[in-house]
Design an enzyme around this catalytic site. Structure first.
Site, PDB file in Angstrom:
ATOM      1  N   HIS A 353       0.642  -1.190   0.105  1.00 13.81           N
ATOM      2  CA  HIS A 353       0.018  -0.127  -0.061  1.00 13.81           C
ATOM      3  C   HIS A 353       0.861   1.279   0.109  1.00 13.81           C
ATOM      4  O   HIS A 353       0.509   2.451  -0.383  1.00 13.81           O
ATOM      5  CB  HIS A 353      -1.019  -0.046   1.291  1.00 13.81           C
ATOM      6  CG  HIS A 353      -2.287   0.463   0.758  1.00 13.81           C
ATOM      7  ND1 HIS A 353      -2.406   1.457   0.166  1.00 13.81           N
ATOM      8  CD2 HIS A 353      -3.537  -0.080   1.164  1.00 13.81           C
ATOM      9  CE1 HIS A 353      -3.776   1.942   0.078  1.00 13.81           C
ATOM     10  NE2 HIS A 353      -4.313   1.045   0.738  1.00 13.81           N
ATOM     11  N   ASP A 357      -2.648   2.224  -4.332  1.00 13.19           N
ATOM     12  CA  ASP A 357      -3.648   1.982  -3.560  1.00 13.19           C
ATOM     13  C   ASP A 357      -4.736   1.015  -3.814  1.00 13.19           C
ATOM     14  O   ASP A 357      -4.529   0.307  -4.980  1.00 13.19           O
ATOM     15  CB  ASP A 357      -4.655   3.542  -3.461  1.00 13.19           C
ATOM     16  CG  ASP A 357      -3.695   4.544  -2.813  1.00 13.19           C
ATOM     17  OD1 ASP A 357      -3.012   4.142  -1.850  1.00 13.19           O
ATOM     18  OD2 ASP A 357      -3.757   5.689  -3.275  1.00 13.19           O
TER      19      ASP A 357
END
Length: 380
Positions: A353, A357
């Protein structure tokens, strides 16, 4: 003159190798090219072949001991010769041992079998794999009785490969922000197309196309469309690659190897399938070099053969993504408004992450799914 056998350097990053099993003992004859020992380093295990014909004069490095590359581990020569250390009076004493095949020795060691108690049925009393398998039931019963009586737990030493895997997995979890998403690909069309393609693939190229081959090709094409997934987070910056160095995880008897197919984006489906099979074979035989297991930009791991559907793969650092493939299963699906038997392939994507995203990661996985559901697009 005695010939030195040294610990090989299997790659620029190799710092130490460990002799896991000696297949030959002092005083035994050996042919050129014959396996004399098994060694393991941080990521791979392989056989060391004799550079000359002769007799094992001296073993300098005992089993389980690690030494730097270039270190002399044994001497081979004529029976009347001596190794350098033996001349100085510091050689290891000669020890008579039963003859046993390398595979049988490894199996016996893993099962904690005393080799001296085994009866060999091979040539010249050599202990074979079948002899070890024959002894396993009795050994297990004895171990169970001993554990019940002594209330003890069996302890196995951790080899270097296992230590490296443990270290890398812990580092991966501690230094990245990992998230896993899942999807299901309807591969009904692919399962119908695959047998037709295999007829030609086997006839022309002597290669069978597997589901892993199609998933790998779909992932490569998807990485080219979504380069953010083909990235690494290092030194507080994201490095994105124009090429795809694809890692294919391969389960081994005592660990895990990830052979790397360099510039996989240049390979056709047939070329990719051949390379995957070649590297898988080399991994199982312990013949991978360090340079063949380094530098991957994305990894695929398949647990479908073990009955697993969805799972949470751990990133292969410093990569930003790893694709897990589960067991394909049958289920009713609608095709053209009609209900029929379909085939579903579970996919699990773990991504970093810090690099991207959920939306772009989902877009990548959706593209992989689309390629698998429209298999003709993989071929064009």
């Amino acid at each position: 003159m005695a010939v030195e056998v040294v610990m090989p350097k299997l790659g620029m990053s190799m710092k130490e190798g460990t002799v896991s099993v000696w297949n030959k003992q002092v005083g035994e004859t050996v042919n050129k090219g014959e396996s004399i020992a098994s060694i393991n380093s941080e990521k791979i295990e392989m056989e060391i072949e004799s550079p000359a014909e002769g007799t094992v004069l001296e073993i300098k490095v005992p089993e389980g001991e690690g030494v730097p590359p270039g270190t002399v581990i044994c001497y081979i020569g004529a029976g009347n010769e001596q190794g350098q250390e033996k001349k100085e009076g510091r050689g290891l004493p000669k020890k008579e041992r039963k003859k046993i095949s390398p595979v049988a020795r490894k199996m016996a060691n893993n099962a904690n079998l005393d080799i001296d108690t085994l009866v060999g049925t091979g040539p010249d009393g050599r202990i074979t794999k079948a002899d070890v398998l024959q002894a396993l039931p009795d050994q297990k019963e004895k171990q169970t009785q001993t554990q019940i009586q002594n209330n003890k737990t069996d302890h196995q030493p951790v080899n270097m490969m296992r230590k490296t895997i443990a270290s890398r997995m812990m580092k991966s979890l501690q230094t990245s922000a990992q998230l896993t998403i899942t999807m299901k690909a309807d591969v009904t069309k692919l399962t119908k197309l695959q047998p037709q393609l295999n007829e030609t693939a086997i006839a022309r190229h002597d290669t069978k196309l597997t589901m892993t081959d199609f998933v790998a090709k779909a992932a490569i094409l998807s990485l080219l469309e979504h380069p953010a997934m083909n990235s690494q987070y290092q030194n507080e910056r994201v490095e994105t690659f124009e090429y795809v160095h694809l890692g294919i995880a391969a389960a081994l008897e005592n660990g895990l190897a990830v052979p790397v197919i360099r510039h996989a984006e240049r390979l056709s489906l047939i070329e990719l399938a051949k390379t995957i099979k070649l590297y898988g074979k080399k991994a199982r035989e312990g013949k991978l070099l360090h340079d063949e297991i380094e530098g991957s930009t994305f990894t695929i791991t398949n647990l479908g053969a073990y009955g697993v559907e969805h799972f949470t793969p751990i990133l292969n650092p410093p990569e930003a993504g790893i694709l897990g493939v589960g067991k394909m299963y049958e289920t009713p699906v609608y095709q053209g408004g009609e209900l029929c038997k379909g085939h579903i392939l579970p996919l699990s994507l773990t991504f970093d992450h810090r690099v991207l995203d959920g939306a772009p990661a989902s877009a990548f996985l959706s593209t992989v799914k689309a390629y698998l559901e429209k298999p003709v697009s993989i071929l064009l």
